[in-house]
Design a protein around this motif. Structure first.
Motif, PDB file in Angstrom:
ATOM      1  N   VAL A 635       0.860  -1.178   0.000  1.00 34.25           N
ATOM      2  CA  VAL A 635       0.000   0.000   0.000  1.00 34.25           C
ATOM      3  C   VAL A 635       0.902   1.235   0.000  1.00 34.25           C
ATOM      4  N   GLY A 678      -2.844   9.616   0.328  1.00 34.43           N
ATOM      5  CA  GLY A 678      -2.462   8.235   0.061  1.00 34.43           C
ATOM      6  C   GLY A 678      -1.297   7.795   0.921  1.00 34.43           C
ATOM      7  N   VAL A 681      -2.652   7.052   4.382  1.00 34.46           N
ATOM      8  CA  VAL A 681      -3.282   5.735   4.467  1.00 34.46           C
ATOM      9  C   VAL A 681      -2.221   4.642   4.540  1.00 34.46           C
ATOM     10  N   ALA A 682      -1.200   4.747   3.695  1.00 37.43           N
ATOM     11  CA  ALA A 682      -0.134   3.736   3.690  1.00 37.43           C
ATOM     12  C   ALA A 682       0.554   3.665   5.046  1.00 37.43           C
ATOM     13  N   VAL A 685      -1.805   1.930   7.540  1.00 32.29           N
ATOM     14  CA  VAL A 685      -1.954   0.498   7.270  1.00 32.29           C
ATOM     15  C   VAL A 685      -0.737  -0.274   7.769  1.00 32.29           C
ATOM     16  N   ALA A 711      -8.564   8.270   3.713  1.00 30.74           N
ATOM     17  CA  ALA A 711      -8.888   7.393   2.584  1.00 30.74           C
ATOM     18  C   ALA A 711     -10.036   7.931   1.747  1.00 30.74           C
ATOM     19  N   THR A 714      -8.631   9.440  -1.415  1.00 30.53           N
ATOM     20  CA  THR A 714      -7.691   8.729  -2.286  1.00 30.53           C
ATOM     21  C   THR A 714      -8.353   8.093  -3.490  1.00 30.53           C
ATOM     22  N   GLU A 716      -9.294   5.186  -3.774  1.00 28.50           N
ATOM     23  CA  GLU A 716      -8.730   3.847  -3.915  1.00 28.50           C
ATOM     24  C   GLU A 716      -9.556   2.884  -3.085  1.00 28.50           C
ATOM     25  N   ASP A 719      -7.623   0.768  -0.551  1.00 31.94           N
ATOM     26  CA  ASP A 719      -7.215   1.511   0.647  1.00 31.94           C
ATOM     27  C   ASP A 719      -8.366   1.576   1.639  1.00 31.94           C
TER      28      ASP A 719
END
Length: 940
Positions: A635, A678, A681-682, A685, A711, A714, A716, A719
């Motif tokens: 991610v 993003g 979020v990474a 995670v 998120a 994003t 995504e 995600d």
């Protein structure tokens, strides 16, 4: 060598029976001298280096000092009652001070002052016989003699003058009349010597000669210093003119140097709103009131702008003014004043000299000459000098008197560490209670008492900073119709807060700007100012050196140099080695400067570099803790611009989580609605894994909530699905099973839509755990079986089997629980998942206990704990749960005392993690068979 003597009043060294024992070199004598000047007190290694080599030490200086100390220890080894010990950050010489000639001499002088006039003279002669030459002779360099030699020589002259006065009081004139002309020739500006010479001549019936002494002394003072003789000398002159009876020198010494025409009393008004600071007041007062080692007493108060340095200094100065009857001098050096240039030292000296009676036309314009004149005028006087708002040590140094009868109180944002023997008092913000008292003292306690919550919010938004609190209070006092909550509402906006904190010509932003501009005026400070601006871009409570280096795009060594400059300037604080933070209001100011002086792309890239650093470290943590979870490292960006920390041990990992948990939560939160969402979020995670593994479940909940908000920006779906799963799992961990199930069902739906079978299987497994916690065992077992059917790798199947076994345990199906546990342990050991196998082994142990086999349960629990600790883990939830289970098994085996010990240890771990309350811990520690904590019940 019981009779060994330590000498400073002449050639430095150690003597016994008239024979020198050493030290043999000037460098060793310098080290010995510094230690003897501070008996029983630690002398920092840096001060010893300075004593030996002045300001130009070699690179090997520290090693050389260690060698000199080693040789000194050999010299001292045979002397009883003397010990040279290592005492961080330097060395300490423990001995009876009266074995040192300096302190014995002082002791004899003090005794002479306390006894009758018949006994004073012999005691003073004994004191002076201890002098064998110029003080501190034979040491290396000039710094020691320049710093301590002058004050020590002043002590000798004062003792000589007291001995002569004692002789004259007994009518012994012959010896004084012979030695006084020589002394006056050597010290032509000492009024004390002229007074004694006039008194001796007047006693001897030589009135004309006495008047001639006065005329000569007056001429020297007027020509040399531009001042008239002091009151004592003028009064004696009048007595001689009136042919009054023989003048008898007073027991107390006449001032050794020329007194001022008037006693200066220049302290500003005491701050009416001064509040708290009891400990700091005591420290400053003790530093100024105590007796130093023959040198002027110096105390420096340092701290960030607006923290109340000047208020503390002036408050203490007023309290101690009576101890300094010869006057109090004050100057604002404007080292950090908005729109005002720092005062040149020669200008400050001019003010002091005029206050001391020097005519304006006679004030020197040369700095060294003016400083020397100032020292001459303050010799022997009990004076307090306040050097407020100093810029640096270079501005302060010429303004220091040389007499040990004087005391100096310096305030500066910087800590001025180069003044030997100075007491350093560093101010922090006010604690909440004192901050509320300060607010109430200005606006009235009634308004504060009427709105206690709003007042507490004002204190919080002002960060306990006294200047901010005073400005906020001034706003309220100027607007009686305002409620405290109205001001709190205005301060709540970060964009407006600095605008609100102003009153008349005073403002917090201007105070910060002065320090910032001073920093930028230095060539090295330009880069440090950029670092300061960038630090304001991160929301966390503090940051480490590697994060700061990433933020600025610098190697750590270069970043550390800039951070040191910021710490010295008190724009940044270093609470622990290589951990830095900004006061909240300074952070707002730094962010303002960043928006004003850095482009938007530059600000964005700086934050991204810091996030890349954190993300790289979090990915390393996953690889250490849960290799099966490395899919999370996919991610976010595949390549990172900054490296992470090299986490080599579990201790490294735990220390990193301890230090960075709040910072990473803030970092994820501030990416919401930005191009870096993003990355946020990474980071969430990946950081979720070490948070969960170390039992920080409430932190995991807060992190997942922040990640979900990020998120949303994003676009995504993957995600969002991962974050929803983490959020649901966090809710389950803290006991909110129903909420957790809802979030995980949303995550499951997205994964199914995306065709992610393995992630869907993991969600089904977690849903099974949630249903188990909710007591819905059939649904739990069904979800676990679905997960096993969908999972396409052996490791995943083994992990799910242990969870299915827990369902069987809760449902009372103990044989099936044992069977599932045995299969789970075998699969996890087969796939090399060592830590997961430990968890499965502990769960199997519990299944054996419930199935009525406590002996096998004890054996499996002990093996699980041994494996876990052998892998370098411990002190976390996993260990606490295992200890609890082992305690149950031991209790059922009759080993009740050992069981209670394990339960107490488990309770301590859980309480340290914030997973049980203090009351729950107390109950566990005092019950014979305590109830299983809810946090463990939820996970079993």
């Amino acid at each position: 060598m019981d009779g060994a003597e330590f000498r400073l009043l002449g050639p430095v060294g150690i003597w016994s029976g008239g024979r020198s024992l050493g030290p043999s070199t000037a460098q060793q004598r310098s080290v010995l001298a510094m230690l003897l000047l501070h008996p029983g007190r630690t002398v920092p290694l840096d001060r010893l280096v300075e004593a030996v080599w002045d300001q130009e030490p070699p690179q090997s200086a520290r090693n050389a000092i260690q060698g000199y100390v080693s040789r000194l220890r050999r010299v001292l080894a045979g002397i009883p009652g003397v010990e040279l010990v290592t005492s961080s950050p330097g060395y300490r010489l423990d001995l009876d001070p009266l074995r040192v000639d300096l302190y014995l001499s002082r002791h004899l002088v003090e005794r002479a002052r306390a006894v009758g006039q018949d006994e004073a003279g012999p005691l003073l002669r004994r004191a002076l016989e201890l002098w064998s030459g110029p003080p501190l002779a034979g040491v290396a360099g000039e710094w020691l003699r320049e710093t301590f030699g002058g004050p020590l020589e002043e002590e000798r002259l004062a003792a000589v003058e007291e001995r002569i006065a004692a002789d004259l009081r007994l009518g012994l004139r012959r010896e004084p009349l012979a030695e006084l002309p020589v002394l006056i020739g050597e010290h032509p500006l000492r009024e004390r010597l002229a007074y004694l010479m006039m008194a001796a001549l007047h006693q001897d019936g030589r009135r004309a000669a006495a008047l001639e002494v006065y005329r000569d002394a007056r001429r020297r003072l007027v020509d040399g210093l531009g001042i008239e003789p002091g009151g004592e000398l003028q009064e004696l002159h009048q007595r001689v003119l009136r042919e009054e009876p023989d003048a008898e020198p007073p027991a107390a010494p006449v001032s050794a140097g020329p007194p001022p025409a008037a006693v200066p009393a220049e302290l500003p008004a005491a701050p009416a709103s001064f509040t708290g600071r009891a400990e700091e007041v005591a420290r400053v007062s003790a530093a100024l009131a105590g007796d130093g080692p023959g040198a002027v007493r110096i105390c420096q108060i340092s701290g960030i702008g607006g923290v109340g340095k000047s208020s503390l200094a002036i408050h203490v100065a007023h309290a101690l003014a009576g101890r300094y009857p010869d006057g109090q001098l004050y100057v604002d050096l404007h080292g950090a004043s908005p729109q005002v240039a720092p005062v040149d030292p020669v200008e400050a000296l001019g003010r002091f000299l005029r206050s001391l009676g020097v005519a304006g036309s006679a004030v020197p314009t040369d700095l060294e000459e003016a400083a020397g004149r100032f020292r001459s005028l303050t010799v022997g006087r009990r004076m307090l000098v306040i050097l407020d708002n100093a810029r640096d040590a270079a501005q302060v140094r010429p303004l220091l008197p040389g007499s040990p009868t004087c005391a100096v109180l310096v305030t500066s944002r910087r800590m001025l560490a180069s003044f030997d023997g100075a007491t350093q008092v560093s101010l922090d913000v006010l604690p909440d209670g004192d901050a509320l008292a300060l607010l109430g003292g200005i606006v009235g306690d009634g308004r504060i008492a009427a709105e206690p919550a709003a007042a507490a919010e004002v204190v919080r938004l002002c960060g306990g900073l006294p200047l901010a609190l005073c400005l906020a209070a001034a706003r309220l006092r100027a607007r009686p119709s305002w409620q405290v909550s109205a001001l709190a509402g205005r301060l709540a906006s970060a964009h407006r807060r600095l605008d609100e904190l102003r009153a008349d010509d005073r403002g917090l932003r201007a105070s910060f700007q002065a320090g910032y501009q001073e920093l930028k005026s230095d060539p090295d400070g330009v880069a440090a100012a950029r670092m300061f601006r960038l630090l304001g871009l991160l929301d966390g409570p503090d940051l480490g050196l590697p994060t700061a280096a990433a933020l600025a795009g610098l190697p750590e060594e270069g970043a550390q140099r800039l951070l040191d400059l910021l710490v010295d300037a008190r724009l940044v604080q270093e609470r622990a080695p290589d951990r830095y933070d900004l006061h909240d209001l300074l952070r707002l100011f730094a962010r303002e400067r960043a928006v004003e002086e850095e482009s938007e792309p530059a600000r964005r890239l700086a934050v991204e570099r810091a996030l890349h650093h954190h993300l790289a470290t979090a990915r390393t943590a996953i690889e250490m803790l849960k290799p099966a979870y490395t899919w999370r490292n996919e991610v976010g960006p595949s390549s990172l611009t900054r490296p992470g920390l090299a986490l080599e041990t579990n201790e490294d990992l735990r220390a990193w989580v301890d230090a960075e948990e709040d910072n990473l939560l803030a970092a994820v939160g501030q990416t919401r609605g930005t191009p870096a969402a993003g990355l946020g979020v990474a980071l969430a995670v990946t950081f979720a894994v070490p948070l969960y593994s170390t039992g920080r479940w409430r932190g995991l909940l807060a992190l997942s909530e922040a990640a979900l908000r990020a998120a949303e920006h994003t676009a995504e779906p993957f995600d969002e699905a991962v974050v929803l799963g983490d959020l649901g799992w966090a809710h389950v961990c803290v006991g909110n099973q129903i909420v957790g199930i809802a979030h995980m069902n949303r995550s499951l739906a997205i994964h199914r839509r995306l065709g992610n079978k393995r992630r869907a299987a993991a969600l089904l497994d977690h849903l099974g755990i949630a249903y188990r916690g909710a007591g819905r065992f059939d649904e739990a077992a069904d979800h676990h079986r679905q997960a096993i059917a969908l999972m396409d790798d052996r490791y995943g199947q083994g992990a799910i089997l242990t969870h299915l076994g827990l369902v069987y345990q809760r449902a009372g199906r103990f044989a099936e629980a044992v069977e599932a546990g045995v299969r789970s342990v075998a699969i996890l050991e087969e796939t090399g998942a060592a830590l997961d196998a430990v968890t499965a082994l502990a769960n199997l142990a519990e299944a054996y206990r419930l199935a009525g086999d406590p002996a096998r349960a004890v054996a499996h629990h002990r093996e699980a704990l041994a494996r876990y600790r052998a892998a370098g883990h411990g002190g976390d939830y996993v260990e606490a749960e295992s200890l609890w289970g082992l305690g149950h098994a031991l209790s059922e085996s009759g080993e009740c005392e050992e069981a209670r010990r394990l339960w107490r240890r488990a309770a301590a771990i859980l309480h340290g993690l914030g997973l049980i309350t203090a009351e729950e811990r107390h109950s566990i520690e005092n019950d014979d068979v305590p109830a299983t904590p809810q946090v463990i019940q939820r996970m079993l």
